[in-house]
Design an enzyme around this catalytic site. Structure first.
Site, mmCIF file in Angstrom:
data_model
loop_
_atom_site.group_PDB
_atom_site.id
_atom_site.type_symbol
_atom_site.label_atom_id
_atom_site.label_comp_id
_atom_site.label_asym_id
_atom_site.label_seq_id
_atom_site.Cartn_x
_atom_site.Cartn_y
_atom_site.Cartn_z
ATOM 1 N N LYS A 52 -17.728 65.722 35.599
ATOM 2 C CA LYS A 52 -18.500 66.089 34.616
ATOM 3 C C LYS A 52 -18.044 66.028 33.193
ATOM 4 C CE LYS A 52 -20.075 69.268 38.427
ATOM 5 N NZ LYS A 52 -20.237 70.396 38.891
ATOM 6 N N GLN A 96 -17.157 76.230 38.933
ATOM 7 C CA GLN A 96 -17.129 75.260 39.818
ATOM 8 C C GLN A 96 -16.982 76.100 41.223
ATOM 9 O OE1 GLN A 96 -17.867 71.728 39.611
ATOM 10 N NE2 GLN A 96 -17.898 71.973 41.918
ATOM 11 N N ASP A 119 -25.783 75.527 35.272
ATOM 12 C CA ASP A 119 -26.049 75.389 36.772
ATOM 13 C C ASP A 119 -27.194 76.044 37.431
ATOM 14 O OD1 ASP A 119 -24.185 73.593 37.842
ATOM 15 O OD2 ASP A 119 -22.511 75.377 37.999
#
Ligand code: NAD
Length: 292
Positions: A52, A96, A119
């Protein structure tokens, strides 16, 4: 049978975002800024976050990586999120997953400001998605939608079977495919571990999205001729012939299913590559919202 190539589509998404970002910079505006929080030393999480950050660099986004020990206290993590929430330079925040067991994942997700929830896991984002409002869409289902769009795959009026009902893949996928959009407008059956007649349902499907995390689960006898098969599964299986010691396997028995399909995604090289592109789209949109 045509392969749906995640490399080609994700590159096209990244190229478009790079052009838009260069344009922003030329106008004297700041580039989109993604902040990632990584906890502990989980190998897969490290790889995902590194990709990312690398993609941010490639397309000209700013990125910040905050790393913490596995033993971090929940309060310290909350303080980091609050700091990023109030930092006007940060457009998108991702934590994450998975988090260490002593940390309440749902609580942490809910603390991310909904305007920075790239997200798409925050309850506000999920609610907006369900109501068909502009929303941050979880990256994997969003990436699949971008892929269907890129290859102009007809979805209207089709029967889609989604296998797996997780909040990050299966459930949002089922919502997106059922929406009055293009791609979309499918009749959707959402299947899970308690579904009794899975094979029967799959055999009726024009589109199958397999997202259960069981390598090779979807076999040729479960797929009708000319179906579109999207394989979301990513499972590491031991493989002594690989330098890493493992191979990545999808949820579809590709070798035997592919000849029956009109379109199919490979693993690796399919959905996985789309996920990061979709996250970058969300980050760009987060920055634009703020600019508005
Ligand atoms: P999960 O474990 O949260 O959910 C799995 C789902 O599969 C559950 O809803 C369960 O009910 C269902 N299921 C399990 N066994 C089943 C069975 N026998 N029949 C029918 N349904 C069954 O998993 P997840 O987070 O949704 O991930 C699924 C897979 O997708 C995993 O392999 C994961 O690594 C992969 N994944 C890939 C990406 C990507 O970028 N390509 C992103 C996220 C997840």
């Amino acid at each position: 049978m045509q392969i749906l190539d995640g490399k080609i589509v994700s590159q096209s998404v990244k190229d478009q975002l790079k052009i838009k970002t260069d344009f922003l910079k030329a106008e004297g505006k700041k580039p989109p800024h993604l902040a990632a929080i990584l906890i502990g030393n989980n190998g897969a999480s490290e790889t995902y976050v590194a990709s990312k950050v690398k993609t941010c660099n490639e397309i000209g986004f700013k990125s910040t990586l905050m790393r913490f020990e596995e033993s971090i206290a929940e309060q310290e993590l909350i303080a980091a999120i609050e700091q990023l929430n109030s930092d006007a330079d940060v457009d998108g925040i991702l934590v994450q997953l998975p988090l260490p067991e002593h940390i309440d994942e749902q609580k942490i997700i809910s603390l991310i400001h909904p305007d920075k929830d790239v997200d798409g896991f925050h309850p506000v984002s999920v609610g907006r998605l369900v109501q068909g409002l502009p929303a941050f869409i979880p990256a994997t289902p969003y990436g699949i939608m971008l892929m269907l769009e890129h290859y102009k795959i007809a979805t209207t009026g089709k029967h889609a079977v989604v296998i797996g009902r997780s909040n990050i893949v299966g459930r949002p996928m089922s919502i997106l495919l059922s929406q009055n959009t293009n791609p979309g407008n499918c009749t959707v059956t959402l299947c899970h571990s308690r579904t009794g007649n899975l094979k029967e349902l799959c055999l009726q499907a024009d589109i199958i999205v397999a997202a259960l995390g069981k390598p090779g689960f979807l076999t040729a006898d479960m797929v009708k001729e000319n179906a579109v098969v999207i394989d979301v599964g990513i499972t590491r299986v031991p493989d002594a012939s690989k330098k890493s010691g493992f191979a990545i396997k999808g949820d579809v028995d590709f070798e035997h299913v592919a000849p029956k399909c009109s379109y199919i995604t490979p693993v690796p090289g399919g959905v996985g590559l789309m996920t990061i592109g979709a996250l970058m789209m969300n980050t760009y949109n987060a920055a634009q919202q703020k600019n508005r």
